[in-house]
Enzyme design. Structure first.
Site, mmCIF file in Angstrom:
data_model
loop_
_atom_site.group_PDB
_atom_site.id
_atom_site.type_symbol
_atom_site.label_atom_id
_atom_site.label_comp_id
_atom_site.label_asym_id
_atom_site.label_seq_id
_atom_site.Cartn_x
_atom_site.Cartn_y
_atom_site.Cartn_z
ATOM 1 N N ALA A 185 0.849 -1.204 0.000
ATOM 2 C CA ALA A 185 0.000 0.000 0.000
ATOM 3 C C ALA A 185 0.878 1.245 0.000
ATOM 4 O O ALA A 185 0.648 2.188 -0.757
ATOM 5 C CB ALA A 185 -0.922 -0.006 1.223
ATOM 6 N N TYR A 186 1.898 1.231 0.838
ATOM 7 C CA TYR A 186 2.820 2.372 0.915
ATOM 8 C C TYR A 186 3.527 2.577 -0.424
ATOM 9 O O TYR A 186 3.597 3.697 -0.944
ATOM 10 C CB TYR A 186 3.825 2.106 2.041
ATOM 11 N N ALA A 187 4.052 1.486 -0.998
ATOM 12 C CA ALA A 187 4.776 1.590 -2.274
ATOM 13 C C ALA A 187 3.857 2.112 -3.371
ATOM 14 O O ALA A 187 4.256 2.962 -4.175
ATOM 15 C CB ALA A 187 5.346 0.227 -2.663
ATOM 16 N N SER A 230 1.195 3.986 -3.038
ATOM 17 C CA SER A 230 0.884 5.404 -2.815
ATOM 18 C C SER A 230 2.064 6.282 -3.218
ATOM 19 O O SER A 230 1.892 7.343 -3.820
ATOM 20 C CB SER A 230 0.508 5.659 -1.348
ATOM 21 N N LYS A 231 3.273 5.842 -2.906
ATOM 22 C CA LYS A 231 4.456 6.668 -3.192
ATOM 23 C C LYS A 231 4.796 6.645 -4.686
ATOM 24 O O LYS A 231 5.282 7.638 -5.228
ATOM 25 C CB LYS A 231 5.641 6.192 -2.347
#
Ligand code: NAD
Length: 251
Positions: free
Chosen positions: A156-158, A160-161
């Protein structure tokens, strides 16, 4: 004084990279509009900034809400009469783990905080920048949005970034003729609340970097200062690594 008399919004200013950027930009002459969730920390930072002879105002709120993005821009106009730049930096890592077991609420929250917030921010910042003949917008992406090797469980973080890099490119194209520069900053592992305080974790993260250490928030703030100031006047649409060589180590 790279930001002399420039009005700059910073989100995620209550700690870590955002707080370091607030002090760095204040020393560079900026007038600051600070946002994050913790009002007490923002108040303390405003006092610290006033003590060094610069001006800052703050508004606590949630970057997941469009009204908050609009309110920060309004506050810049009300307090300082204009907006020149924005460092859209607030973010969360969320709960890490394999996608097959990820709670959709976690996915939605990480995307809302890290990516949808950037859309809201740009939507409200661009008209205010255009009125003044242009300006600069910066998003905090991450080395994880560029090369995810070595760090499993961060889908999820990857996403979004990485999404922030796409948004940066689209906005830079759409608004180059408005003299608005739009860039993404990709820090490597940085010693902030997000990275926790476990020495073993820090040693592991440090070892991912060619420089064999983590960054200080102040080092990342210097890169943000470059991208928001006239020092980078011909830089737009870029995803600039300030990652201590983590991407060349992990490929
Ligand atoms: P941090 O936890 O110290 O700061 C995060 C900031 O975002 C805080 O001020 C927090 O209040 C704010 N924030 C979070 N959710 C919010 C919300 N819903 N509404 C308003 N504010 C909210 O961590 P940091 O490392 O300084 O993180 C800053 C940015 O840098 C983040 O976008 C993060 O993803 C990115 N980043 C961090 C690292 C690292 O290793 N620390 C590496 C690459 C990128």
């Amino acid at each position: 004084m790279l930001l002399n008399k420039k009005t700059v919004i910073i989100t995620g200013a209550s700690s870590g990279i955002g707080a370091a950027a607030a002090l760095t930009f204040a020393q560079a002459g900026a007038n600051l509009v600070l946002g994050a969730r913790r009002a007490d920390r923002l108040d303390a930072l405003c006092s610290q900034i006033e003590d060094i002879g610069a001006s800052a105002v703050s508004l606590a709120g949630d970057v997941r809400e469009e009204e908050y993005a609009a309110a920060l821009v309004e506050l810049a106009g009300f307090r300082f009469g204009r907006l020149d730049a924005a460092f859209n930096n607030a973010g969360v890592m969320g709960t890490t783990g394999p996608v097959a077991y990820m709670d959709p609420d976690n996915w939605h929250d990480v995307i809302a905080t890290n990516l949808t917030s950037a859309f809201f921010a740009a939507k409200h910042q661009i008209p205010a920048l255009r009125v003044n003949g242009g300006g600069a917008i910066l998003f905090t992406s991450s080395f994880v949005g560029h090369t995810n090797g070595g760090l499993p469980g961060m889908a999820a973080y990857a996403a979004s970034k990485a999404g922030l890099i796409g948004l940066t490119q689209a906005l830079a194209n759409e608004h180059g003729r408005d003299n608005i520069r739009v860039n993404a900053l990709l820090p490597g592992g940085t010693r902030t609340d997000m990275a926790g305080d476990d020495p073993d974790t820090h040693a592991f993260i440090a070892g991912l970097h060619a420089l064999d250490r983590m960054a200080t928030p102040e080092e990342i703030a210097q890169a943000a200062l470059f991208l928001l100031s006239a020092a980078s006047s011909f830089v737009t649409g870029s995803a600039m690594l300030a990652d201590g060589g983590v991407s060349v180590r992990l490929g």
